[in-house]
Design an enzyme around this catalytic site. Structure first.
Site, PDB file in Angstrom:
ATOM      1  N   THR A  37       0.732  -1.202  -0.059  1.00 67.89           N
ATOM      2  CA  THR A  37      -0.215   0.084   0.064  1.00 67.89           C
ATOM      3  C   THR A  37       0.763   0.969  -0.120  1.00 67.89           C
ATOM      4  O   THR A  37       1.774   1.364   0.714  1.00 67.89           O
ATOM      5  CB  THR A  37      -0.826  -0.050   1.135  1.00 67.89           C
ATOM      6  OG1 THR A  37      -1.909  -1.264   1.320  1.00 67.89           O
ATOM      7  CG2 THR A  37      -1.718   1.367   1.296  1.00 67.89           C
TER       8      THR A  37
ATOM      9  N   ARG B 212     -13.668  -7.540  -1.237  1.00 69.72           N
ATOM     10  CA  ARG B 212     -12.735  -7.716   0.186  1.00 69.72           C
ATOM     11  C   ARG B 212     -12.422  -6.118   0.564  1.00 69.72           C
ATOM     12  O   ARG B 212     -11.700  -5.594  -0.357  1.00 69.72           O
ATOM     13  CB  ARG B 212     -11.756  -8.523  -0.146  1.00 69.72           C
ATOM     14  CG  ARG B 212     -10.597  -8.606   1.032  1.00 69.72           C
ATOM     15  CD  ARG B 212      -9.425  -7.824   0.775  1.00 69.72           C
ATOM     16  NE  ARG B 212      -8.245  -8.174   1.567  1.00 69.72           N
ATOM     17  CZ  ARG B 212      -7.171  -7.426   1.869  1.00 69.72           C
ATOM     18  NH1 ARG B 212      -6.991  -6.486   0.877  1.00 69.72           N
ATOM     19  NH2 ARG B 212      -6.381  -7.578   2.674  1.00 69.72           N
TER      20      ARG B 212
ATOM     21  N   GLY C  19      -9.458  -4.437   2.878  1.00 71.69           N
ATOM     22  CA  GLY C  19      -8.105  -4.645   3.831  1.00 71.69           C
ATOM     23  C   GLY C  19      -8.205  -3.472   4.881  1.00 71.69           C
ATOM     24  O   GLY C  19      -9.193  -3.083   5.049  1.00 71.69           O
ATOM     25  N   ASP C  20      -7.078  -3.333   5.369  1.00 73.44           N
ATOM     26  CA  ASP C  20      -7.035  -2.189   6.472  1.00 73.44           C
ATOM     27  C   ASP C  20      -7.040  -0.890   5.834  1.00 73.44           C
ATOM     28  O   ASP C  20      -7.362   0.280   6.737  1.00 73.44           O
ATOM     29  CB  ASP C  20      -5.681  -2.560   7.411  1.00 73.44           C
ATOM     30  CG  ASP C  20      -4.485  -2.161   6.584  1.00 73.44           C
ATOM     31  OD1 ASP C  20      -4.323  -2.887   5.413  1.00 73.44           O
ATOM     32  OD2 ASP C  20      -3.487  -1.220   6.804  1.00 73.44           O
TER      33      ASP C  20
ATOM     34  N   THR D  75       1.090  -0.586   6.290  1.00 74.47           N
ATOM     35  CA  THR D  75       1.139  -1.421   5.022  1.00 74.47           C
ATOM     36  C   THR D  75       1.438  -3.077   5.477  1.00 74.47           C
ATOM     37  O   THR D  75       2.333  -3.258   6.286  1.00 74.47           O
ATOM     38  CB  THR D  75       1.885  -0.983   3.955  1.00 74.47           C
ATOM     39  OG1 THR D  75       1.927  -1.810   2.702  1.00 74.47           O
ATOM     40  CG2 THR D  75       3.478  -0.716   4.316  1.00 74.47           C
ATOM     41  N   GLY D  76       0.827  -3.928   4.613  1.00 70.26           N
ATOM     42  CA  GLY D  76       1.207  -5.285   4.922  1.00 70.26           C
ATOM     43  C   GLY D  76      -0.217  -6.304   4.809  1.00 70.26           C
ATOM     44  O   GLY D  76      -1.057  -5.984   4.236  1.00 70.26           O
TER      45      GLY D  76
ATOM     46  N   GLY E  12      -3.650  -6.791   5.721  1.00 74.48           N
ATOM     47  CA  GLY E  12      -4.481  -6.023   6.324  1.00 74.48           C
ATOM     48  C   GLY E  12      -5.570  -6.659   7.254  1.00 74.48           C
ATOM     49  O   GLY E  12      -5.602  -6.143   8.394  1.00 74.48           O
TER      50      GLY E  12
END
Lengths: 314, 314
Positions: free
Chosen positions: B148, B176, B178-179, B199-200, B202
């Site tokens: 991200t 979907r 994510g975070d 980032t990573g 989520g």
């Protein structure tokens, strides 16, 4: 009868009462939520939920399990009979835990979950009436009514979990998410501390990650202190930063089965079921910055029932 | 040149460099994000973003302004040229701040925002290749790559803001989130303290409301301490509760323009632009639980460029 349950709003009474004898904590929480989702007389959750601006019922739900921190949520999804079941199923995945719109619907169909047209005559009438009002009047009224059902449970072995379900803001835009499917905002559960959930204006609740904050505070404080502290501080912050703060009400339950609730409104009803004490309706109040709790009087409970819409329609 | 900017991954270098002379803090952050969204060679954001399981590019973005706590986000939205612009526009509303799927697209069209088919030959090739692998191999590889772009800014007058944008998990399910569009998880900004972003994976980031936690800690601690503390504690918690924790990297910037970063991976690159010091690429590392930061070497920077895919295609 070993689980303690706490749930937002009087509308959760029947579901919590039915769920008290259920041995499994997760099943108890989910079944209490489903009871409200299936009742079209409760106009802000599931069947008969309040429509969005286009007259469609888009639903949000979340489920969190406090031992594993497993979390699942659906947002802006149509046609699910029980969004909470989709959220619970998603919580068991390692990835793709939050699904929205048609993606959430596709997942639920693949899981074999039941579908339903959630539009219902009474709430559709309310939508049609709103379209006749001026935009400003309609939106003001819409933004005052948005009651999410949130159910928290604690087992006697100290596990906690949380389930929430709502149709969200009346007249909301298509695809809008409130706080309910947002982890840490709508609900949070951690068996090292406890569980918390929020109902009210989602856009304002999510600015404070209120459920996360309450669970964090409960590691060292009582649920009641955590609820009052978080509602008070966040309301003050938003008034200072934005000039206003929408209605916010919260419930909390720690791993020992102790509970708390707070609101920034004049009155917020909630339901508590405890193994030895039975199931009761409580009222949280906030007046001049002072928080208080009391059991709902017989008169209050009678008034509630007499104000429900007649159960026909559709 | 009065703003300090920090951004995730080397891919943000060109955008941050271009944004440093921009006087408006919000415009600087947004333009740095847009630069990455518009570059099809960066495969995890905007144009050329990694497709979902159905081969479609669904995008998430969020924007938060730390003076007012205004917040806006879009999730699982197709066809936006710059999702960050839709998120910024939504942050100016009082309600309906988070829109998903077709609802987010409708809002963007009503706002007159530019549309684009974000599928791009190189990322479509990657998707087709993944379909040839076994499901398990493909998903493992997919879940390792999901970068991200997050940009945080602090003005010399002490305001902060945050912008994030991503195509999310490669091969994710339709709809979907994510975070990134989740407030407090993907980003948070509060000018009383600072701004943070993550980032990573989520699904793992959101279980810890990591951006909220970092901003909360920065009220009393340095950005670097807050980043290391939050990444370390949350990684430990997930390993204990679930047996594993996905990759997580974070950046933070306080209202004084001091910054920090941390990762639970071997290496995480980020970009810092400071008024007196210019723009540089940094590397955060985590080895045996020990966190470290250093400037990227000329050799590292050269290797990065030589590993970029050729810029043709489509």
């Amino acid at each position: 009868m070993c689980n303690t349950l706490i749930a937002t709003w009087r509308m959760a009474l029947e579901g919590v009462t039915e769920a008290m004898p259920v041995a499994s904590l997760q099943q108890a929480v989910v079944s209490a939520v489903m009871n409200v989702e299936d009742n079209p007389l409760y106009h802000s959750v599931g069947y008969g939920g309040l429509p969005n601006i286009q007259g469609e019922v888009e639903l949000d739900a979340a489920f969190m399990e406090g031992d594993t921190l497993n979390y699942g949520a659906v947002g802006a999804v149509k046609f699910l009979k029980n969004p909470i079941l989709a959220a619970q199923a998603l919580s068991r995945s390692q990835r793709n835990n939050v699904l929205t719109a048609t993606g959430a619907l596709e997942f639920a169909i693949q899981q074999g979950l039941a579908l339903r047209e959630n539009r219902y005559a009474l709430s559709q009438d309310k939508w049609k009436a709103a379209l006749q009002q001026t935009a400003k009047e309609a939106l003001q009224e819409a933004y005052d009514g948005h009651d999410t059902v949130c159910v928290l449970g604690a087992s006697c072995s100290g596990s906690v979990c949380a389930g929430v379900s709502t149709s969200g803001l009346f007249l909301k835009k298509t695809g809008r998410l409130g706080d309910s499917p947002i982890i840490g905002s709508g609900c949070y559960a951690d068996s090292a501390s406890g569980a918390a959930a929020a109902t009210g204006v989602g856009e304002d609740i999510m600015k404070g990650c209120l459920s996360w904050e309450i669970v964090r505070l409960m590691a060292n404080h009582s649920p009641q202190y955590a609820c009052e502290q978080v509602v008070h501080q966040h309301t003050e912050t938003l008034i200072k930063r934005k000039g206003e703060c929408g209605s916010i009400s919260v419930i909390a339950l720690n791993k020992a089965g102790e509970w708390g609730a707070a609101t920034n409104k004049a009155e917020f009803s909630f339901v508590v079921g405890e193994p030895e004490k039975g199931v009761h309706v409580w009222l949280a109040r906030c007046s001049g910055g002072v928080h208080s709790l009391e059991r709902a009087s017989p008169q209050w409970l009678e008034n509630y029932l007499s104000n429900l819409p007649a159960g026909s329609g559709n």
